[in-house]
Design an enzyme around this catalytic site. Structure first.
Site, PDB file in Angstrom:
ATOM      1  N   GLU A   1       3.703 -34.679   9.794  1.00  0.00           N
ATOM      2  CA  GLU A   1       3.932 -34.746  11.232  1.00  0.00           C
ATOM      3  C   GLU A   1       3.230 -35.978  11.800  1.00  0.00           C
ATOM      4  OE1 GLU A   1       5.822 -32.665  13.202  1.00  0.00           O
ATOM      5  OE2 GLU A   1       5.362 -34.470  14.349  1.00  0.00           O
TER       6      GLU A   1
ATOM      7  N   CYS B   1      -7.368 -35.687  14.636  1.00  0.00           N
ATOM      8  CA  CYS B   1      -6.760 -36.231  13.409  1.00  0.00           C
ATOM      9  C   CYS B   1      -7.496 -37.422  12.812  1.00  0.00           C
ATOM     10  CB  CYS B   1      -5.314 -36.622  13.687  1.00  0.00           C
ATOM     11  SG  CYS B   1      -4.275 -35.197  13.946  1.00  0.00           S
TER      12      CYS B   1
END
Ligand code: UDX
Length: 406
Positions: A138, A248
């Site tokens: 993703e 992230c």
């Protein structure tokens, strides 16, 4: 199709909502009972523009549950659980637990690994689950997650089985985005390489910013803008400032570095990017100390606590690091953010109040409403950590900005 989504964080929820909107029946599973209860009463655990509307609109095709047996009929099951970095290494417990729990889906159903995982993990998921596995990383960004899912720059589908890959390709065809078929390991590697490269790009321009600060008349923003006009460099992810945070980049760069070490290789450029990033908050506070002298007992307002605008997420937020450093220096700190909260300091209800109460101000997140506030900042010591202020409207005696020579 009947689709299961295991793990209802950012990626899971957005994927669930977008696929339901495409007409699929989606069951989302999460171990967190409160989260599921909330979702079933239309209470979202996160703030993401447009997500509540999309979920409400597709309510009849969306189902949230704590029970795996409610996904036992699905044709496709996405794994979107978190993959935290613990002591610098990726922890895959949740992924493997999900893989084991998904043994209840039909034998010919396919598991899609969307969680960010080090190369080799999807293959292990295949062994554990005894189902065919596709790696479909993703690339969505918080704050524009729905748009990024509807129209990604590219879609990566890694698989061993052609049929399994075809099924996932079919699912995402509506996006019209270019689709790349790869091996499982290539897909996993692409995700880490992409995130690490972006982090590296930001750290690079932040080092140029450090240097520009030493040169009167030199503004790293101008340098970034002009080098970005070179197509080979491109203007994106060249915004200098307090550096990268969020859920992230910090965890993925660290996990990637450890993974490389395990393989007997070093990722020296990524290691350097992490080091540069770790100094950003201290540098910003030093700029304020340069203006104000000792911060002991001085009142400082921090504008923004989210790790970036348009989210209430404060994970690894640079603003939080700035706040902690200011507190360490003995400052009396208060903060304002349109969406995000922290318990570390007093949160004030408006930027006006926060600024009024303080002697010094640090802009830590570039929310839209912090642009054009130069007038409000008159007679304050100001550090612009995200370059939202127009330097020509600021009084150089009381103003410093990341990347601006003085
Ligand atoms: C990132 C990746 O972009 C996405 O592809 C991946 O799927 C998840 O991680 P996200 O964490 O939502 O997404 O945020 P992003 O917009 O990439 O920003 C990350 C951090 O970098 C933020 O703290 C942001 O402030 C900072 N940043 C970003 C900069 O300092 N300068 C820039 O030019 C861009």
């Amino acid at each position: 199709m009947k689709i299961g989504i295991v793990g209802l964080g950012y990626v899971g929820l957005v994927t669930a909502a977008v696929l339901a909107d495409q007409g699929h029946y989606v069951a989302g599973v999460d171990i967190d009972e409160n989260k599921v209860k909330g979702l079933n009463c239309n209470r979202l655990p996160i703030y993401e523009p447009g997500l509540d509307e999309l979920i409400a609109k597709n309510r009849d095709r969306l189902h949230f549950t704590n029970r795996y047996d409610e996904v036992s009929e699905v044709e496709l099951a996405f794994i979107t659980v978190s993959t935290p970095t613990i002591n610098g290494r990726i922890n895959l417990d949740y992924v493997f637990l999900a893989a084991k729990s998904l043994r209840i889906i039909p034998k010919d159903s396919v598991i899609v690994v969307k969680s960010t995982v080090v190369p080799g993990t999807s293959r292990k998921v295949r062994e554990i689950s005894e189902r065919e596995v596709v790696s479909n990383p993703e690339f969505l960004k918080e704050g524009s997650a729905i748009q990024d899912t509807l129209k990604p720059d590219r879609i990566v589908i890694g698989s061993e089985s052609k049929e399994a890959g075809d099924l996932v390709e079919e699912l995402w065809r509506f996006t019209g985005s270019p689709i790349f078929r790869t091996t499982l390991e290539e897909a996993e590697m692409i995700k880490y390489a992409a995130n690490s490269f972006l982090a590296l790009k930001i750290s690079f321009i932040n080092e140029i910013a450090n240097l520009c600060e030493k040169l009167p008349g030199c503004d790293a923003k101008v340098v970034a803008k002009v080098i970005g006009m070179d197509k080979r460099i491109s203007p994106y992810f060249l915004d200098l400032g307090l550096g990268w945070g969020g859920s992230c980049f910090p965890k993925d760069t660290q996990a990637f570095v450890s993974f490389a070490k395990d393989m007997g290789e070093r990722l020296r450029t990524v290691e350097a990017a992490i080091e540069v990033n770790s100094e950003r908050a201290v540098r910003a506070v030093n700029l304020l100390k340069g203006l104000m002298g000792s911060l002991m007992g001085r009142r400082v307002c921090v504008l923004g606590v989210a790790f970036k605008p348009n989210t209430d997420d404060t994970r690894e937020s640079m603003a939080i690091k700035v706040i902690k450093k200011l507190l360490e220096e003995g400052a009396v700190v208060m903060a304002y953010d349109p969406k995000a909260r922290t318990d570390l300091v007093n949160m004030l209800p408006s930027k006006e109040e926060c600024i009024r109460e303080a002697e010094g101000v640090v802009v830590a997140t570039e929310w839209g409403e912090f642009y054009g506030i130069e007038d409000l900042l008159k007679n304050k010591y100001v550090v612009d950590g995200r370059r939202v202020l127009r330097k020509e409207l600021m009084d150089g005696r009381y103003f410093r900005a990341i990347g601006l020579g003085y």
